[in-house]
Design an enzyme around this catalytic site. Structure first.
Site, short mmCIF file in Angstrom:
data_model
loop_
_atom_site.label_atom_id
_atom_site.label_comp_id
_atom_site.label_asym_id
_atom_site.label_seq_id
_atom_site.Cartn_x
_atom_site.Cartn_y
_atom_site.Cartn_z
N LYS A 109 0.82 -1.22 0.00
CA LYS A 109 0.00 0.00 0.00
C LYS A 109 0.85 1.27 0.00
O LYS A 109 0.44 2.29 -0.53
CB LYS A 109 -0.96 0.01 1.19
CG LYS A 109 -2.16 -0.91 0.98
CD LYS A 109 -3.25 -0.64 1.99
CE LYS A 109 -4.47 -1.51 1.73
NZ LYS A 109 -4.27 -2.92 2.13
N GLU A 131 -10.41 7.15 4.22
CA GLU A 131 -11.06 6.26 5.17
C GLU A 131 -10.16 5.05 5.37
O GLU A 131 -9.29 4.77 4.55
CB GLU A 131 -12.42 5.80 4.65
CG GLU A 131 -12.36 4.67 3.61
CD GLU A 131 -11.80 5.12 2.27
OE1 GLU A 131 -11.84 6.33 1.98
OE2 GLU A 131 -11.29 4.25 1.53
N SER A 397 1.89 -9.68 -0.97
CA SER A 397 1.54 -8.26 -0.84
C SER A 397 1.90 -7.66 0.52
O SER A 397 2.13 -6.46 0.61
CB SER A 397 0.05 -8.06 -1.13
OG SER A 397 -0.74 -8.89 -0.31
#
Ligand SMILES: *Cc1c(COP(=O)(O)O)cnc(C)c1O
Length: 419
Positions: A109, A131, A397
């Site tokens: 991310k 959010e 990931s």
């Protein structure tokens, strides 16, 4: 779909040669999915972001600054690792991991959060907002905000705040304001609504940083572009290691950003590409979050996509053991690549992901995030079932530190799964 195994890097998949020049369209459509289906109050803000991105992302200054950040702050390039012991254990296929878990903050991310933060800075914004559900996107964005010296507001449902104490603490230590959302179910959907409202109130000073390849145009394109580094690096590294392309490239799909990152490096190659969705406890509505497998076309958060929906067309209740995968929509580009037949989508259950979590921990010394464990589970299944040995490249990931308390509480230390 049959693709020759042991494919040569000299072959190509001609239909995808100029894919990135054509996709998405100027209006943000990937086939019939995507777009910007937003209230008029948001239109000018999205237009501003799009224009800024189109100009800034081509500037030498932006590109070289992002390259420097990736190298010196994030720790890129992340390695490709050959899991020799796991591969031997499973039979003849060879499993490789793109180690996105080795990024600073422990997951992919940060790739798009640093890009979004840099864009905000170049646009002269003071604040970045978003959010968060489980808190992973919030922590990555809070990290970017600290790096760039930007203010950061993260909207989070009260229920999630109570569940995710370590990530809430991390965000606060990084100097971010965590704003509790108290309406409705007090979880992710209400947090998105609250964040969009805050954005509409003041889009002059702040920018909304979406956490995956979802939302209105230009976000699915922008987040994909920031994640593309994963696939571009992995392709080069894999060829250097093995002299060949992988037979199969695979990643887990929640919103779809880590998968788009890896896949975008291989679309024009003769590799099979497999996305893995969470089948949770089973195929009944509410038990899973396998949007492409069980969803129907619909609209959520300003874009068209496959959507898990109830009888009224409202986003359905979803479940996955991996909180980063439980979103009822999915990135529009995945919908398009599925319809086009370029990417196949399959599923892995909670149980299979937990088995993969322990197997990778015990056989390779790598504790994966539960999200990533879905892709690992698929690779394990492929290796067990393969008639001929295949080479399989998996996007790892993220790391599993965030999941350890949950796993120990619900599944113990793994004796049941790994003999
Ligand atoms: C958030 C998250 C995901 C799911 O998001 P995508 O946009 O589908 O990639 C996957 N893995 C990890 C480690 C995550 O934190």
């Amino acid at each position: 779909m049959s693709v020759p195994t042991r494919s040569s890097p000299l072959q190509s998949n001609a239909a995808y040669a100029d894919y990135f020049r054509r996709t998405p369209t100027r209006e943000g459509y990937f086939g019939k999915y995507g777009g910007a289906l937003i209230p008029p109050a948001l239109e000018s803000a999205m237009h501003e972001v799009r224009l800024a991105y189109e100009t800034i992302s081509r500037s030498h200054e932006f590109i070289s600054e992002l390259r420097r950040i990736r190298r010196h702050f994030q720790g890129r390039p992340t390695p490709v690792y050959h899991a020799a012991r796991l591969s031997r254990h499973l039979g003849g296929s060879q499993i490789y991991f793109k180690r996105e878990d080795l990024n600073h903050t422990g997951a992919h991310k940060i790739n798009h959060c640093m890009g979004e933060g840099l864009l905000a800075k170049h646009m002269g914004k003071k604040k970045i907002i978003a959010e968060t559900g489980a808190g992973q996107h919030g922590v990555a964005l809070a990290t970017a905000a600290a790096y760039f010296g930007l203010e950061c507001d993260i909207y989070m449902g009260e229920v999630d705040i109570a569940k995710q104490a370590p990530n809430v603490a991390r965000m606060k230590i990084l100097g971010t304001r965590v704003i509790p959302v108290t309406r409705g179910q007090r979880t992710l959907k209400e947090a998105v609504d609250a964040c969009l409202e805050a954005y509409m109130e003041d889009s002059a000073n702040q920018i909304y940083c979406i956490g995956s390849v979802v939302g209105p145009h230009p976000f699915p394109m922008m987040v994909r572009d920031f994640q593309r580094v994963v696939g571009v690096e992995a392709r080069e590294q894999f060829i250097e290691m093995t002299g060949n392309l992988p037979d199969i490239v695979t990643a887990c799909v929640g919103g779809g950003s880590n998968a788009m990152g890896l896949f975008s490096g291989f679309l024009a190659d003769p590799c099979e590409i497999h996305g893995v969705e969470p089948l949770g406890k089973g195929p009944q509505p509410g038990e899973h979050s396998a949007t492409l497998t069980y969803g129907k076309e619909g609209t959520i958060h300003g874009f068209r996509c496959y959507l898990l929906q109830d009888a009224e067309g409202q986003p359905a209740e979803v479940h996955s053991v991996a909180s980063g995968l439980d979103y009822p929509g999915v990135g529009p580009e995945h919908c398009h690549l599925m319809d086009a037949g370029r990417v196949q989508y399959t599923t892995a259950t909670d149980e299979a992901a937990i088995e993969a979590f322990f197997m990778l921990s015990r056989m390779e010394g790598i504790i994966p995030a539960l999200e990533s464990a879905h892709a690992v589970a698929h690779a394990i299944r492929l290796a067990r079932e393969a008639a001929d040995p295949r080479s399989i490249l998996v996007n790892l990931s993220g790391r599993g530190d965030k999941d350890m308390d949950y796993v120990i509480e619900h599944y113990g230390t793994g004796g049941r799964y790994v003999k």
